[in-house]
Motif scaffolding. Structure first.
Motif, PDB file in Angstrom:
ATOM      1  N   LEU A   1       1.211  -1.423  -0.371  1.00 30.41           N
ATOM      2  CA  LEU A   1       0.169  -0.623  -0.168  1.00 30.41           C
ATOM      3  C   LEU A   1       1.362   1.931   0.397  1.00 30.41           C
ATOM      4  O   LEU A   1       1.761   1.228   0.989  1.00 30.41           O
ATOM      5  N   ASN A   2       0.839   2.012  -1.402  1.00 24.65           N
ATOM      6  CA  ASN A   2       1.368   3.475  -1.271  1.00 24.65           C
ATOM      7  C   ASN A   2       3.025   3.040  -1.228  1.00 24.65           C
ATOM      8  O   ASN A   2       4.090   3.364  -0.766  1.00 24.65           O
ATOM      9  N   ALA A   3       3.133   1.584  -1.039  1.00 20.00           N
ATOM     10  CA  ALA A   3       4.981   1.603  -1.885  1.00 20.00           C
ATOM     11  C   ALA A   3       4.615   0.168  -2.516  1.00 20.00           C
ATOM     12  O   ALA A   3       4.944  -0.768  -2.482  1.00 20.00           O
ATOM     13  N   PRO A   4       5.313   0.372  -3.869  1.00 20.44           N
ATOM     14  CA  PRO A   4       4.739  -0.583  -4.750  1.00 20.44           C
ATOM     15  C   PRO A   4       6.129  -1.661  -4.791  1.00 20.44           C
ATOM     16  O   PRO A   4       6.063  -2.933  -4.709  1.00 20.44           O
ATOM     17  N   ARG A   5       7.562  -1.495  -4.217  1.00 21.00           N
ATOM     18  CA  ARG A   5       8.422  -2.336  -3.583  1.00 21.00           C
ATOM     19  C   ARG A   5       8.021  -2.932  -2.286  1.00 21.00           C
ATOM     20  O   ARG A   5       8.939  -4.014  -1.529  1.00 21.00           O
ATOM     21  N   GLY A   6       7.408  -2.344  -1.163  1.00 18.80           N
ATOM     22  CA  GLY A   6       6.976  -3.533  -0.391  1.00 18.80           C
ATOM     23  C   GLY A   6       7.512  -2.642   1.025  1.00 18.80           C
ATOM     24  O   GLY A   6       8.379  -1.970   0.936  1.00 18.80           O
ATOM     25  N   ARG A   7       6.837  -2.345   2.141  1.00 20.65           N
ATOM     26  CA  ARG A   7       7.200  -2.110   3.005  1.00 20.65           C
ATOM     27  C   ARG A   7       6.795  -2.328   4.606  1.00 20.65           C
ATOM     28  O   ARG A   7       5.341  -3.549   4.364  1.00 20.65           O
ATOM     29  N   ILE A   8       6.904  -2.510   5.734  1.00 14.69           N
ATOM     30  CA  ILE A   8       6.313  -3.929   6.812  1.00 14.69           C
ATOM     31  C   ILE A   8       6.536  -2.619   8.271  1.00 14.69           C
ATOM     32  O   ILE A   8       7.150  -1.018   8.060  1.00 14.69           O
ATOM     33  N   ALA A   9       5.201  -2.089   8.017  1.00 16.95           N
ATOM     34  CA  ALA A   9       4.460  -1.519   9.016  1.00 16.95           C
ATOM     35  C   ALA A   9       4.417  -2.723  10.751  1.00 16.95           C
ATOM     36  O   ALA A   9       4.158  -4.091  10.485  1.00 16.95           O
TER      37      ALA A   9
END
Length: 750
Positions: free
Chosen positions: A332-340
């Motif tokens: 979401l809002n990060a096409p390469r992926g993120r960890i929240a």
């Protein structure tokens, strides 16, 4: 509207192919007349189709007699598979579950390793839990999935037969191996989430097909709660029965370690987005390993599902840590992926706080948490892929601060990060590259060391599961020691930079990595569903390269090599980008001096079969030989067969006028032109395939045999009792040898 009649059929100009009548079948679709002369080949059981298939089998058998390297390829591929395989471990307390395949076995076996009797000198002992090789003497049974309970004393496993992937779910006691339940059918692609105590689990099952229309029997999955020992027909429906729910939904389920939370993930077919819900599980909680009333309390009328993220155009998965926090893996809002991270009691995206932000070049793949008492601070271990090559970083769990990188055995691919559910300081991961079989490594977060934990039984540098002794990370087989891989960048038709792996003998390159001479070359691609073409051990590639060939793998748009934006640049109305990337890869190999059009073959399967089908119909002059396996080729009727309806989010819906135009423009079965000189083609299909119906290859075989003005053969290899996915090693060896023999014959491998 459809009309149909029969007419005589002239044989192809240069080769006498088996007769196949051409019906005057025409569909009027969105005002366009679409001919479908071989519609009758969609019904494989008809007498005409059976006669035609027998004739095609004879034709392939005759052509196969000219494959001079066939025996050599078969022997070498069998030898490469003969080392066996090993999988990443799953820990439950002191029990370790893992798969391993010996060189003489057709399928991997599920084993458990347990503490032994130290007095007798046995630190650990191994036992076989599920051996698919013993379930069917012909090697037709496959172990599709397995999941131990949270305590490790019970286990579910899923088996299917004959390539159908129609899994049947079994439940056993780990200590005795005794069956605890009657098998549960309709469990294809079913995850299992055990409740603490092992008395019950959540799983996914299709509705009774007798309740559904014929064209929907493969769909309508639901989440159920099963009490171990009860009749599955009494299982309680937990989730998915909303009349507004997409009938093509796939569901994922998970239960937190403490048994407090149930999470459900839904994806409409293979759409690049997921919806996520979370529910607090009622009932008295207990320590793992003891019994509770949670199974009885986790009923549909007591579960309240709260939206985590629903309706957003993003993929998201969540994990509840032992610290009670909710960890979010999302693009979401990060096409390469993120960890929240967030509080599971306030799970909506507005409350998410980034731990690991999106990397502008690396794609997030997976993560694992280490939070044992031996550590100064809890750790978050993150695997990413930079231009299809893996790296693993270590972060503080509290705030995501990066602490360093884990040194890997080479430049390759990492997968299967696992840690003990109870906490700890050890991480296990699988590693492979183009010349190394998958090995399992253990990383110790206390001292920072990485050691070989397990490898294939026939690997000369193997270690037994649990053995942390040092060993050389590279494959010790001298025949592969002289093989070199380079990664190159080229530009596609629209100027986009695309990357390409090129594998050849070391002596085929000069000091700068340029080819010394042209050679017979196989170009492989996939380009779809966000699947990345990363380095991995390939007997097909190695057997080819060892005989002097070149093997290339393109990281096409549509895949996941550069993140979600890369995928979407190659799907739906952008699908032609994938084919343009592939043509450009071929031109790069030719212009760089690796090969020539006369020496260039292309290879792809499933969605990759669509890729090479489009390639050969769009640019027949660019390729000399094509192997097209289990392909999608009739893109105006694909949605009516197999699991095709679940892929409309990837390709489009022919019933929609705009999407019909996309599909018609590249559908291989609708872009064959009489009198064209097509390359040699070998179609390989599997009659047990329940994903991609073999009719696609049957149709294009007939179309090309009728239309081609070339004397290059158009062949069909059809195999019974085999499906789209897992199959026995014996059958894989035979198929691979036939494919390589075909390429060697057509490309002039000497």
């Amino acid at each position: 509207m459809t009309s149909s009649s029969s007419s005589a059929y002239p044989l192809a100009a240069a080769t006498s192919y088996p007769p196949a009548r051409r019906d005057e079948t025409v569909d009027m679709l969105h005002g366009t007349a679409v001919e479908d002369p071989y519609r009758w080949l969609e019904a494989a059981e008809s007498s005409d189709a059976l006669d035609w298939l027998r004739s095609q089998a004879q034709l392939f058998g005759q052509a196969r007699q000219d494959y001079s390297y066939l025996a050599g390829f078969r022997a070498r591929v069998a030898q490469l598979f003969g080392a066996g395989a090993v999988g990443s471990p799953v820990w439950r307390g002191d029990r370790c579950f893992f798969t391993r395949r010996a060189g003489d076995q057709n399928h991997a076996v599920l084993l458990v390793s347990e503490p032994g009797d130290l007095a007798s000198g046995s630190a650990r002992i191994e036992r076989v839990l599920v051996d698919p090789n013993s379930l069917d003497p012909d090697g037709l049974a496959t172990l599709d999935a397995w999941q131990p309970s949270q305590e490790g004393d019970r286990l579910t496993y899923q088996v299917s037969v004959g390539g159908t992937e129609e899994s049947v779910l079994h439940t056993i006691e780990v200590a005795s191996g005794d069956q605890l339940d009657e098998p549960i059918d309709r469990a294809r692609y079913s995850p299992v989430a055990w409740l603490p105590g092992g008395d019950a689990f959540f799983y996914v099952r299709r509705l009774d097909p007798d309740l559904l229309p014929e064209d929907e029997k493969q769909y309508h999955r639901r989440v159920w709660l099963h009490q171990v020992g009860d009749n599955s027909e009494n299982d309680e429906l937990i989730f998915g029965n909303d009349p507004e729910a997409d009938p093509h939904n796939y569901y994922g389920v998970a239960v937190s370690r403490d048994g407090r939370w149930l999470t459900v993930v839904a994806a409409s077919g293979t759409a690049p987005r997921t919806d996520v819900w979370i529910a607090a599980l009622p009932g008295e909680r207990c320590a793992p390993g003891s019994k509770s009333d949670s199974a009885d309390a986790a009923t549909a009328d007591r579960l309240v599902f709260r939206e985590v993220i629903v309706g957003a155009d993003a993929k998201t998965a969540i994990h509840i840590g032992r610290d009670g926090r909710m960890y979010v893996f999302t693009d979401l809002n990060a096409p390469r992926g993120r960890i929240a991270v967030a509080d599971p009691r306030s799970p909506d995206p507005s409350s998410w706080k980034d731990l690991v932000a999106e990397d502008p070049e690396a794609v997030l793949e997976e993560f694992s948490i280490l939070d044992g008492p031996e550590l100064d601070v809890p750790l978050l271990v993150v695997a990413t892929s930079r231009h299809a090559i893996s790296q693993v970083s270590v972060h503080e769990l509290a705030d995501g601060t990066e602490l360093g990188q884990i040194e890997l055995p080479g430049t390759g691919s990492v997968g299967g990060l696992t840690a003990k559910r109870e906490g700890g300081h050890e991480l296990w991961f699988g590693y492979t590259d183009f010349t190394s079989r998958t090995r399992i490594y253990r990383w110790d977060a206390v001292d920072g060391t990485t050691s070989l934990w397990a490898s294939a039984p026939g690997d000369s540098s193997k270690a037994e599961p649990g053995d942390s002794s040092e060993a050389e990370p590279g494959d010790s087989d001298a025949a592969r020691a002289a093989i070199r891989t380079v990664q190159r960048t080229y530009r596609s038709k629209d100027g986009t930079e695309v990357r390409l792996f090129v594998i050849a003998s070391a002596e085929a390159f000069d000091a700068a990595g340029r080819p010394r001479h042209t050679a017979p070359t196989i170009l492989y691609g996939y380009g779809g569903f966000g699947i990345s073409m990363t380095p991995g051990f390939s007997p097909t590639a190695l057997a080819w390269v060892e005989r002097g060939g070149v093997y290339a793998i393109a990281s096409l748009r549509g895949g996941g090599e550069e993140g979600e934006a890369w995928r979407r640049a190659g799907m739906l109305g952008n699908k032609q980008n994938v084919f343009d990337d592939f043509h450009a890869a071929a031109e790069f190999l030719i212009d760089s001096g690796f090969t020539t059009p006369e020496q260039l073959g292309i290879f792809g399967g499933s969605n990759g079969g669509l890729l090479v089908g489009a390639a050969l119909t769009q640019r027949p002059e660019l390729y000399s030989a094509v192997t097209c396996s289990a392909p999608l080729l009739d893109m105006l009727r694909y949605q009516h067969y197999g699991l095709g309806a679940t892929w409309m989010s990837e390709y489009g819906d022919p019933e929609v006028a705009e999407e019909f135009d996309w599909l018609l423009a590249y559908s291989p079965c609708h872009n064959v032109h009489a009198g064209s000189r097509y390359p040699a083609v070998l179609f390989t299909v599997f009659e047990g395939d329940t994903r991609v119906d073999p009719f696609h290859a049957r149709k294009l075989t007939a179309l090309l045999q009728h239309a081609t003005a070339s004397d290059s053969p158009i062949l069909l290899r059809s195999e019974a009792k085999v499906g789209h996915g897992a199959r026995s090693v014996e059958k894989t060896v035979a198929l691979t040898a036939d494919q390589l023999g075909f390429f060697a014959r057509q490309l002039g491998l000497t």
